[in-house]
Design a protein around this motif. Structure first.
Motif, PDB file in Angstrom:
ATOM      1  N   VAL A 127      32.281  35.868  41.967  1.00  0.00           N
ATOM      2  CA  VAL A 127      32.937  34.657  42.424  1.00  0.00           C
ATOM      3  C   VAL A 127      33.575  35.461  44.219  1.00  0.00           C
ATOM      4  O   VAL A 127      33.447  37.324  44.220  1.00  0.00           O
ATOM      5  N   TRP A 168      30.821  31.251  42.547  1.00  0.00           N
ATOM      6  CA  TRP A 168      32.261  30.110  42.500  1.00  0.00           C
ATOM      7  C   TRP A 168      33.592  30.865  43.232  1.00  0.00           C
ATOM      8  O   TRP A 168      33.402  32.264  43.733  1.00  0.00           O
ATOM      9  N   THR A 169      34.865  29.633  43.191  1.00  0.00           N
ATOM     10  CA  THR A 169      34.957  30.627  44.424  1.00  0.00           C
ATOM     11  C   THR A 169      37.094  30.145  43.816  1.00  0.00           C
ATOM     12  O   THR A 169      36.598  29.548  43.117  1.00  0.00           O
ATOM     13  N   ALA A 170      37.402  31.998  44.144  1.00  0.00           N
ATOM     14  CA  ALA A 170      38.718  31.964  43.413  1.00  0.00           C
ATOM     15  C   ALA A 170      39.868  32.296  44.060  1.00  0.00           C
ATOM     16  O   ALA A 170      39.462  32.471  44.592  1.00  0.00           O
ATOM     17  N   SER A 201      41.032  27.803  40.611  1.00  0.00           N
ATOM     18  CA  SER A 201      39.454  28.080  40.772  1.00  0.00           C
ATOM     19  C   SER A 201      38.703  26.511  40.965  1.00  0.00           C
ATOM     20  O   SER A 201      38.711  26.293  40.512  1.00  0.00           O
ATOM     21  N   GLU A 242      35.110  26.659  39.307  1.00  0.00           N
ATOM     22  CA  GLU A 242      34.652  27.274  39.006  1.00  0.00           C
ATOM     23  C   GLU A 242      34.181  25.573  37.740  1.00  0.00           C
ATOM     24  O   GLU A 242      32.380  25.943  37.993  1.00  0.00           O
TER      25      GLU A 242
END
Length: 149
Positions: free
Chosen positions: A98, A127-129, A135, A137
């Motif tokens: 992440v 993925w980005t949060a 998020s 995701e």
């Protein structure tokens, strides 16, 4: 009159120790990113501490922190972000990865540029949060163009 419970009724099922071998999920690897065009780094430092605390709260393992400064923070081509993606590519095949940012604006203020940055993270296998519990995701498949997760 016998008031004791019969030892033959239900005791085996109640007294047997049931063992579950539920493996603990492996926490994702966290790649913290930020950018700052200003000379003062006090707000940057606060955001980075916030990312560290957020990752710790979830039990995530922080791999490192990448920060683009000055003019590099303003352009689309960001050297430190590129380094983060290269590091992520090497790890994402083995564990969830992440890219953690304080908020979406840390990737880019412009929505289209931000989506391109998120797509680059997805293409690197991550993925980005944000620290605000946001998020992408679930949208990785769309952003990455590489199939469903």
């Amino acid at each position: 009159m016998d008031t004791k419970a019969s030892s033959s009724r239900g005791t085996a099922a109640c007294n047997d120790t049931i063992r579950f071998s539920a493996a603990r999920p492996v926490p994702p690897l966290v790649f913290i990113y930020d950018r700052s065009a200003t000379r003062s780094h006090s707000l940057l430092d606060l955001r980075l501490v916030g990312c560290q605390n957020y990752a710790a709260r979830w039990g995530w393992e922080v791999v490192g922190t990448w920060v683009d400064l000055g003019d590099h923070a303003l352009g689309v081509e960001r050297p430190q972000f590129g380094e983060l993606l290269a590091a992520m590519r090497t790890q994402a095949e083995r564990r969830k990865a992440v890219c953690l940012v304080h908020n979406w604006g840390r990737l880019a203020q412009d929505g289209e540029v931000r989506l391109r940055q998120q797509q680059r993270v997805a293409q690197a296998g991550g993925w980005t949060a944000t620290t605000f519990d946001e998020s992408d995701e679930r949208r990785r498949a769309v952003l990455s163009g590489v199939g469903c997760w």
